[in-house]
Design a protein around this motif. Sequence first.
Motif, PDB file in Angstrom:
ATOM      1  N   LEU A  24       4.436   2.863  -5.358  1.00 39.76           N
ATOM      2  CA  LEU A  24       5.863   2.994  -5.040  1.00 39.76           C
ATOM      3  C   LEU A  24       6.074   4.019  -3.920  1.00 39.76           C
ATOM      4  CD1 LEU A  24       7.413   2.990  -8.627  1.00 39.76           C
ATOM      5  CD2 LEU A  24       7.498   1.149  -6.928  1.00 39.76           C
ATOM      6  N   VAL A  25       5.342   5.131  -4.006  1.00 51.02           N
ATOM      7  CA  VAL A  25       5.446   6.173  -2.976  1.00 51.02           C
ATOM      8  C   VAL A  25       4.931   5.636  -1.651  1.00 51.02           C
ATOM      9  CG1 VAL A  25       4.594   8.438  -2.241  1.00 51.02           C
ATOM     10  CG2 VAL A  25       5.322   8.086  -4.612  1.00 51.02           C
ATOM     11  N   ILE A  26       3.789   4.960  -1.672  1.00 47.43           N
ATOM     12  CA  ILE A  26       3.203   4.422  -0.439  1.00 47.43           C
ATOM     13  C   ILE A  26       4.170   3.450   0.224  1.00 47.43           C
ATOM     14  CG2 ILE A  26       1.352   2.934   0.444  1.00 47.43           C
ATOM     15  CD1 ILE A  26      -0.514   4.397  -1.558  1.00 47.43           C
ATOM     16  N   ASP A  27       4.861   2.660  -0.566  1.00 49.90           N
ATOM     17  CA  ASP A  27       5.838   1.710  -0.012  1.00 49.90           C
ATOM     18  C   ASP A  27       7.027   2.405   0.646  1.00 49.90           C
ATOM     19  OD1 ASP A  27       4.303  -0.449  -0.710  1.00 49.90           O
ATOM     20  OD2 ASP A  27       5.428  -0.877  -2.560  1.00 49.90           O
ATOM     21  N   ARG A  28       7.260   3.668   0.335  1.00 51.16           N
ATOM     22  CA  ARG A  28       8.380   4.415   0.929  1.00 51.16           C
ATOM     23  C   ARG A  28       8.037   5.005   2.305  1.00 51.16           C
ATOM     24  NH1 ARG A  28      12.745   5.903  -2.392  1.00 51.16           N
ATOM     25  NH2 ARG A  28      13.597   6.338  -0.348  1.00 51.16           N
ATOM     26  N   PHE A  29       6.757   5.023   2.664  1.00 52.91           N
ATOM     27  CA  PHE A  29       6.364   5.501   3.992  1.00 52.91           C
ATOM     28  C   PHE A  29       6.801   4.472   5.032  1.00 52.91           C
ATOM     29  CE2 PHE A  29       3.419   8.267   1.745  1.00 52.91           C
ATOM     30  CZ  PHE A  29       3.263   9.357   2.586  1.00 52.91           C
TER      31      PHE A  29
END
Length: 192
Positions: A24-29
């Motif tokens: 989820l965090v990686i998708d926010r980059f």
Amino acid sequence: MIEGGELLENLPLLRFVPPEARSLVIDRFTRASFTFGQPIVTEGGPADAFYVVAKGRARVIKTGVNGEEVSLASLRVGDSFGEIGLLEDTTRTATVRASGDVEVFRLDRGTFRALIRSSPDLRSQIELQVKHRHLSNFFRLYSPFARLPRRAQQMLLTGLEPVTVAAGQLVIRQGDQPGPMYIIQEGRLRVF
């Protein structure tokens, strides 16, 4: 997953994030591109994101005591920056300038702050990294140690331990056995 997300998947900073939250965090980059000489972030500017170099190289530069540019570090693929201003809720402490064509992954302030609030281990890791960068920058800017090669500075940094001295407290006394060397990072001492 964002293109090039494998780099983010292996980012040391994210090893403290549970696997289900990591994606989820990686998708926010998001990705951003810069050309030679272009600033990615500017000293004194707003701390609005955390960055990871995805392609190319960049230089970290700070304004010295006499207004000159002091090179603090060279960044390459996988290196990150921007956490100091986000963690300490300040402006940018240095300029990061593209040394050629550079691509970065950018994580906005809100997501970064939510991430460190949700993971005490991650926050501790980032705080240690910030402390190390502050000391390294201090040596590059404000002391005779600035002329030492970077490797010698790193050796010196690993041996330092922070000490806080209250007002009126003695640090050393004449006639005491030789002891550790002290470097004043902040505040003032009176020698008498």
